[in-house]
Design an enzyme around this catalytic site. Structure first.
Site, PDB file in Angstrom:
ATOM      1  CE  LYS A  61     -39.037  28.463  46.754  1.00 53.74           C
ATOM      2  NZ  LYS A  61     -37.669  28.261  46.257  1.00 53.74           N
TER       3      LYS A  61
HETATM    4  N1  GLU Z   1     -34.922  28.196  48.432  1.00 51.27           N
HETATM    5  C1  GLU Z   1     -33.735  27.683  47.813  1.00 51.27           C
HETATM    6  C2  GLU Z   1     -33.914  27.534  46.319  1.00 51.27           C
HETATM    7  O1  GLU Z   1     -34.738  28.194  45.708  1.00 51.27           O
HETATM    8  C3  GLU Z   1     -33.224  26.431  48.509  1.00 51.27           C
HETATM    9  C4  GLU Z   1     -34.170  25.280  48.523  1.00 51.27           C
HETATM   10  C5  GLU Z   1     -33.692  24.119  49.399  1.00 51.27           C
HETATM   11  O2  GLU Z   1     -32.598  24.155  49.917  1.00 51.27           O
HETATM   12  O3  GLU Z   1     -34.479  23.184  49.529  1.00 51.27           O
HETATM   13  O4  GLU Z   1     -33.196  26.806  45.678  1.00 51.27           O
END
Ligand code: GLU
Length: 422
Positions: free
Chosen positions: A112
């Protein structure tokens, strides 16, 4: 900005994840040393970013990228632009991605990123320069087989396009699979924008079937009307649910007969906030979380339902569209009360599942029809729900603990095969 303001000391979100992992591990036979290893983020990078503002001044921003795990595949997860971003939060969100990808059985680890900023206060050009500088500083951290970002709170397909372009310019070739959630024209997948909300609907539908609640006619409150909350509300309404409360960061609205979601979406396009919508009355934001509804969908930010307010929650089912909206203490109380909580790492996995499909399509250079994407998403979500439901039943634990137990088991199984290079 958090919807519910807490007067107490801020809760460590990463600390919450550790608590959940410990609870799950206590129900399993896992080597404590191995557990210690998989709990910690593998690599956390902090970057200080000078950005040229439109007035000619430079302003410094702080950015993060955390790769929590690459045991099951490349790190995968979104990038958040928000004033409250912190290393603690990004580490928690990265860890959640590891467990989410594992529950969803997709071959990714967890990552992240985030930048402390208020994207609403930056011009498009400033956002572009900020995103490009962030990407350039993390050029060796990202990569289609290394770490693949995606949108999250405060970022969108345009942000991903800038990341893709900056990465590609540095590498000297177009690398579309370095990010997902891109615009269709540059390798995005059909169905990706709606995927998280669609997945939320699928898991709520499965849950209703399982507990014998009729989704048709069920009342629903949705906290957060961004990409996740709005699509979940629309698709739940299509299944016959009655959306009685909706909130966003500015306010909340209520209509006991049901809010017309497609009309509300049109209103949002112009006005940007739910308050002022003609088909509903303004109400207090808190009412959304604490109203007497069948289903509550918190689809905003972390730590919304805490020990301090959990006793006011009256919903029978909660589908976590957001990551970490319920603290572990509040979660235990809800479980005791008999509230069925569909945990974030299962409920909102639809986004990363279709991100996986996007990455696969980019790598193949061959793109699927939208119906094909949605069909495959449904198969994955229903399978994940069933796995978690069965574990919850056989181990007599909440869906959340069951999801963590499955996720940990799959990561440990791979580690046992690969061995630890210690
Ligand atoms: N930000 C989204 C989540 O928290 C998607 C992450 C992604 O598609 O890599 O799942």
């Amino acid at each position: 900005m958090a919807h519910v303001k807490s007067k107490t000391i801020p809760i460590s979100v990463f600390g919450n994840v550790l608590k959940l992992l410990d609870s799950a591990a206590s129900k399993m036979k896992v080597d404590p040393a191995l557990m210690e290893y998989i709990k910690q983020p593998r690599r956390s990078t902090i970057v200080k970013l000078p950005v040229l503002m439109d007035n000619g001044d430079f302003k410094m921003f702080t950015g993060y990228r955390v790769q929590h795990s690459i045991v099951r595949g490349p790190a995968k997860g979104g990038i958040r632009f928000h004033p409250n971003v912190s290393l603690d939060e990004v580490q928690a969100l990265a860890s959640w991605m590891t467990w989410k990808c594992s529950v969803a059985k997709i071959p990714f680890g967890g990552g992240k990123g985030g930048i402390i900023c208020d994207p609403r206060k930056l011009s498009k050009k400033e956002l572009e320069r900020l995103t490009r500088r962030y990407t350039a500083d993390l050029i060796d951290v990202f990569g289609p087989a290394v770490d693949i970002p995606a949108p999250d709170v405060g970022t969108n397909a345009q942000t991903m396009a800038w990341i893709m372009d900056t990465y590609s310019m540095h590498k000297g070739h177009t690398a579309s699979s370095v990010v997902t959630g891109k615009p269709l024209e540059i390798g995005g997948s059909l169905g990706r924008v709606e995927a998280t909300g669609r997945g939320v609907m699928f898991t709520i539908r499965e849950c209703c079937q399982n507990i014998g609640m009729d989704l048709n006619g069920a009342s629903v409150a949705v906290q957060g009307f961004g990409n996740v909350g709005s699509v979940a509300a629309m698709l739940l309404a299509e299944e016959g649910a009655v959306i009685t409360y909706v909130s966003d960061q500015y306010g909340a609205i209520h209509n006991p007969d049901g809010i017309d979601i497609p009309k509300l979406m049109k209103h949002i396009e112009k006005r940007k906030k739910v308050v002022g919508f003609r088909g509903a009355k303004k109400c207090k934001q808190e009412e959304v979380l604490f109203s007497k509804v069948d289903i509550l969908v918190p689809a905003a930010l972390e730590n919304q339902i805490t020990k301090a307010n959990v006793r006011k929650v009256r919903a029978k089912v909660i589908g976590e569209g957001a990551n970490g909206p319920i603290t572990p203490e509040a979660d235990a109380i809800l479980h005791k009360k008999g509230v069925t909580v569909i945990p974030d790492i299962l409920c909102n996995a639809g986004g990363v599942i279709v991100s996986y499909f996007e990455w696969v399509q980019d790598n193949m250079g061959y793109f699927w029809e939208e119906a094909e994407v949605n069909r495959r998403l449904e198969i994955k979500m229903v399978e994940a729900y069933k796995d978690v439901q069965e574990m919850s039943h056989s181990e007599d634990v909440s869906l959340r603990l069951a999801a963590y137990m499955i996720a940990i088991k799959r990561v440990v199984a791979i580690l046992e095969l690969r061995g630890i290079y210690a």
